[in-house]
Write a protein that holds these residues in place. Structure first.
Motif, PDB file in Angstrom:
ATOM      1  N   ILE A  87       0.822  -1.217   0.000  1.00 61.64           N
ATOM      2  CA  ILE A  87       0.000   0.000   0.000  1.00 61.64           C
ATOM      3  C   ILE A  87       0.851   1.261   0.000  1.00 61.64           C
ATOM      4  CG2 ILE A  87      -1.654   1.330   1.379  1.00 61.64           C
ATOM      5  CD1 ILE A  87      -2.854  -1.392   2.221  1.00 61.64           C
ATOM      6  N   VAL A  88       1.864   1.322   0.857  1.00 56.92           N
ATOM      7  CA  VAL A  88       2.662   2.556   0.928  1.00 56.92           C
ATOM      8  C   VAL A  88       3.495   2.769  -0.327  1.00 56.92           C
ATOM      9  CG1 VAL A  88       2.748   2.504   3.443  1.00 56.92           C
ATOM     10  CG2 VAL A  88       4.618   1.463   2.135  1.00 56.92           C
ATOM     11  N   SER A  93      -2.412   4.214  -5.175  1.00 52.19           N
ATOM     12  CA  SER A  93      -3.191   3.347  -4.302  1.00 52.19           C
ATOM     13  C   SER A  93      -3.455   2.007  -5.001  1.00 52.19           C
ATOM     14  CB  SER A  93      -4.501   4.005  -3.882  1.00 52.19           C
ATOM     15  OG  SER A  93      -5.110   3.289  -2.827  1.00 52.19           O
ATOM     16  N   MET A 114      -6.888  -3.032   4.671  1.00 50.29           N
ATOM     17  CA  MET A 114      -6.632  -1.715   4.088  1.00 50.29           C
ATOM     18  C   MET A 114      -7.310  -0.612   4.896  1.00 50.29           C
ATOM     19  SD  MET A 114      -6.950  -2.653   0.039  1.00 50.29           S
ATOM     20  CE  MET A 114      -5.880  -1.391  -0.647  1.00 50.29           C
ATOM     21  N   SER A 115      -8.509  -0.877   5.375  1.00 45.46           N
ATOM     22  CA  SER A 115      -9.218   0.124   6.181  1.00 45.46           C
ATOM     23  C   SER A 115      -8.473   0.397   7.480  1.00 45.46           C
ATOM     24  CB  SER A 115     -10.645  -0.340   6.474  1.00 45.46           C
ATOM     25  OG  SER A 115     -11.399  -0.432   5.289  1.00 45.46           O
ATOM     26  N   ARG A 118      -5.485   2.553   6.722  1.00 45.48           N
ATOM     27  CA  ARG A 118      -5.879   3.947   6.441  1.00 45.48           C
ATOM     28  C   ARG A 118      -6.299   4.679   7.705  1.00 45.48           C
ATOM     29  NH1 ARG A 118      -8.719   1.479   1.432  1.00 45.48           N
ATOM     30  NH2 ARG A 118      -7.139   1.801  -0.185  1.00 45.48           N
ATOM     31  N   MET A 121      -3.189   5.740   9.272  1.00 40.85           N
ATOM     32  CA  MET A 121      -2.637   6.883   8.539  1.00 40.85           C
ATOM     33  C   MET A 121      -3.357   8.179   8.908  1.00 40.85           C
ATOM     34  SD  MET A 121      -2.061   5.278   4.719  1.00 40.85           S
ATOM     35  CE  MET A 121      -0.609   4.294   4.334  1.00 40.85           C
ATOM     36  N   LEU A 260     -10.889   8.335   4.650  1.00 44.15           N
ATOM     37  CA  LEU A 260      -9.768   7.407   4.779  1.00 44.15           C
ATOM     38  C   LEU A 260      -8.914   7.384   3.515  1.00 44.15           C
ATOM     39  CD1 LEU A 260     -11.372   4.375   6.655  1.00 44.15           C
ATOM     40  CD2 LEU A 260     -10.161   6.359   7.592  1.00 44.15           C
ATOM     41  N   TYR A 261      -9.544   7.477   2.357  1.00 40.31           N
ATOM     42  CA  TYR A 261      -8.780   7.526   1.114  1.00 40.31           C
ATOM     43  C   TYR A 261      -7.994   8.836   1.006  1.00 40.31           C
ATOM     44  CZ  TYR A 261     -11.520   3.466  -0.351  1.00 40.31           C
ATOM     45  OH  TYR A 261     -12.096   2.220  -0.428  1.00 40.31           O
ATOM     46  N   GLU A 264      -4.977   8.514   3.253  1.00 40.55           N
ATOM     47  CA  GLU A 264      -3.935   7.710   2.611  1.00 40.55           C
ATOM     48  C   GLU A 264      -3.110   8.557   1.650  1.00 40.55           C
ATOM     49  OE1 GLU A 264      -3.407   3.981  -0.556  1.00 40.55           O
ATOM     50  OE2 GLU A 264      -5.405   4.526   0.186  1.00 40.55           O
ATOM     51  N   TYR A 267      -0.846  10.947   3.606  1.00 35.85           N
ATOM     52  CA  TYR A 267       0.256  10.234   4.258  1.00 35.85           C
ATOM     53  C   TYR A 267       1.362   9.920   3.255  1.00 35.85           C
ATOM     54  CZ  TYR A 267       2.376   7.079   7.695  1.00 35.85           C
ATOM     55  OH  TYR A 267       3.235   6.470   8.587  1.00 35.85           O
ATOM     56  N   LYS A 268       0.990   9.432   2.104  1.00 38.87           N
ATOM     57  CA  LYS A 268       1.990   9.080   1.095  1.00 38.87           C
ATOM     58  C   LYS A 268       2.718  10.323   0.583  1.00 38.87           C
ATOM     59  CE  LYS A 268      -0.352   4.925  -0.579  1.00 38.87           C
ATOM     60  NZ  LYS A 268      -1.038   4.295  -1.714  1.00 38.87           N
TER      61      LYS A 268
END
Length: 287
Positions: A87-88, A93, A114-115, A118, A121, A260-261, A264, A267-268
């Motif tokens: 994921i990271v 994504s 995944m949830s 996130r 994150m 949450l998306y 993500e 965070y990235k």
């Protein structure tokens, strides 16, 4: 850290739990229930009991993963670590269906993992200062029923997202209930050191409310997109990354899970120049 490095470094449950114990306790294990140092590691060989400790003070049993995203999981930690690495390192994504195929999981289990990642994150907090750009965008699809009432720009029925980014630094973004001046001001106050920052926005009048509390420069997009150092190109670049993830991997966000998306993507972006795998695990084990 890429997927191959993760597999080589953490080949089994014991290697994973040992690493998490070090991140959480740094050689000084404590009971999470009573904070006692009088703890003893049990010599268990069963898979689900690896890393089990007992407190001699309150007699509770526990693991280093107590109260973390790994708490109570029946999925081997190696697959959790592999999921984090995938994921990271996925710039646009990835879907739960793809993760399920990669790790031999069912889709619901992959979506759960995944949830959880996130949500962790989303715990990350930033404070921006200096030259910061603010803007808003919209994400989502238009259903057949909503097509007639949908408008272009700020009149759309898509989900509104507001964001702010520090030039050469980090970004913060979140789903907005509305895009009024007071809402934008509250958001920016939460993520920007307004006394030591200059805000740059487009001509949207709601930002005038924010401009009463900090230095504010405006680029009028009806006339130009750049005027020296006055532009919003940085935040618009982040919006492009966010929308590529939506269009390229997910195709649909329910409003409930959109935050949450967005978390993500933030965070990235914020840790793009760091070892994100290690950063994430350290954060997940901090209390």
């Amino acid at each position: 850290m890429n997927l191959l490095e993760v597999v080589e470094k953490f080949p089994d449950q014991q290697a994973c739990i040992t690493h998490l114990e070090e991140l959480r306790w740094n050689g000084n294990p404590l009971c999470p229930y009573c904070d006692s140092e009088r703890v003893k590691k049990r010599n268990e060989t069963k898979h689900n009991r690896i890393g089990l400790w007992t407190c001699r003070n309150c007699e509770a049993s526990f693991k280093a993963i107590q109260d973390t995203i790994f708490h109570g999981t029946h999925i081997e930690l190696k697959k959790w670590f592999m999921a984090i690495a995938l994921i990271v390192n996925a710039k646009k994504s990835m879907s739960s269906y793809q993760l399920a195929r990669d790790l031999s999981l069912n889709q619901k289990t992959a979506w759960y993992i995944m949830s959880c990642i996130r949500v962790e994150m989303a715990r990350d907090k930033v404070l921006l200062q200096g030259v910061v750009e603010a803007d808003e965008t919209y994400i989502g699809t238009i259903t057949q029923e909503l097509k007639e009432q949908n408008k272009r720009g700020r009149g759309t029925v898509k989900t509104p997202i507001m964001g702010v980014v520090q030039r050469g630094g980090k970004v913060a973004a979140q789903v907005a209930t509305d895009l009024k001046g007071e809402t934008l001001l509250e958001f920016i106050r939460g993520y920007v050191d307004i006394e030591n920052s200059e805000l740059i926005t487009d001509e949207y009048k709601a930002y005038n409310v924010v401009g009463k509390h900090m230095k504010h420069s405006v680029i009028n997009h009806q006339e130009e997109y750049v005027n020296g150092d006055i532009h919003t190109n940085t935040i618009e670049g982040f919006w492009a990354l966010l929308k590529r993830a939506w269009k390229g991997s997910h195709h649909h966000y329910s409003r409930e899970y959109t935050p949450l998306y967005v978390a993500e993507a933030c965070y990235k972006y914020n840790y793009r120049n760091e070892n994100m795998f290690d950063k994430f695990l350290k954060q997940a084990m901090q209390f």
